[in-house]
Design a protein around this motif. Structure first.
Motif, PDB file in Angstrom:
ATOM      1  N   THR A 170     -16.537 -75.526   8.812  1.00  0.00           N
ATOM      2  CA  THR A 170     -16.335 -74.102   8.544  1.00  0.00           C
ATOM      3  C   THR A 170     -17.467 -73.538   7.702  1.00  0.00           C
ATOM      4  O   THR A 170     -18.008 -72.463   7.993  1.00  0.00           O
ATOM      5  N   LEU A 205     -16.316 -70.914  14.692  1.00  0.00           N
ATOM      6  CA  LEU A 205     -15.360 -70.575  13.636  1.00  0.00           C
ATOM      7  C   LEU A 205     -13.989 -70.247  14.225  1.00  0.00           C
ATOM      8  O   LEU A 205     -12.950 -70.635  13.668  1.00  0.00           O
ATOM      9  N   ALA A 232     -10.675 -72.227  13.285  1.00  0.00           N
ATOM     10  CA  ALA A 232      -9.537 -71.508  12.711  1.00  0.00           C
ATOM     11  C   ALA A 232      -8.269 -71.721  13.539  1.00  0.00           C
ATOM     12  O   ALA A 232      -7.170 -71.793  12.994  1.00  0.00           O
TER      13      ALA A 232
END
Length: 183
Positions: free
Chosen positions: A63, A98, A102
């Motif tokens: 991340t 990302l 997520a």
């Protein structure tokens, strides 16, 4: 879309090879180092997501890597006042990574798949983008070099534009496969 172990393993090895190729290009050619490192991170990150053995790098590390890349290339886009080009592509690629992180996505069917929500719509749009990018890279692979033979003198095949285009083609195609699994 869950991939069987051997298919996911094959994609993991291919993505690992792409990531290592871009690391090698960054170290030896020292041209567009930020771009090469971004491609390397995407290749290695996808290898980790495809790996049937699990991800050896903790999710928060990935991340941070992709958030920094997105901020860096997003800054380049803002300064240049144009979204086209490599910086825009790297910003989109980092954003896609990302999104997958997520959503807790992996190539084994865990994550956002199953309901059509905002994540699925974003994944579908990104799938289209990376499929289009793969076609662009395929076209670059077909184009002959302007000066045949001159490119391979110093560092061999690593400098050839079609090698980078082929690696990016593989990366874009595997990114499309992974994102499609989120729809």
């Amino acid at each position: 879309m869950a991939l069987t172990g051997w298919v996911a393993g094959t994609f993991a090895v291919v993505c690992l090879g792409v990531g290592l190729l871009h690391l090698l290009r960054a170290a030896l050619l020292r041209l567009d180092v930020a771009g090469e490192l971004s491609h390397a991170a995407m290749g290695l990150g996808m290898a980790a997501m495809f790996s049937p053995l699990g991800n050896p790098v903790p999710g928060p590390v990935w991340t941070v890597v992709f958030a920094l890349a997105m901020a860096w290339f997003g800054g380049v886009v803002v300064r240049s006042r144009t979204f086209g080009g490599d910086a825009g592509h790297h910003a989109v690629g980092s954003g896609a990574m990302l999104l997958m992180l997520a959503a807790g996505h992996s190539a084994h069917g865990r994550g956002a798949a199953g309901t059509l929500g905002a994540v699925s719509v974003a994944a579908l749009a990104l799938t289209g983008y990376f499929a289009w990018h793969a076609l662009r890279c395929a076209d670059s692979c077909r184009r002959p070099e302007p000066t045949p033979g001159a490119v391979a003198v110093r560092t061999g095949v690593l400098e050839a534009p079609h090698v980078a285009a082929a690696a990016q083609l593989v990366s874009a195609a595997t990114m499309s496969v992974m994102l499609l699994g989120m729809v």
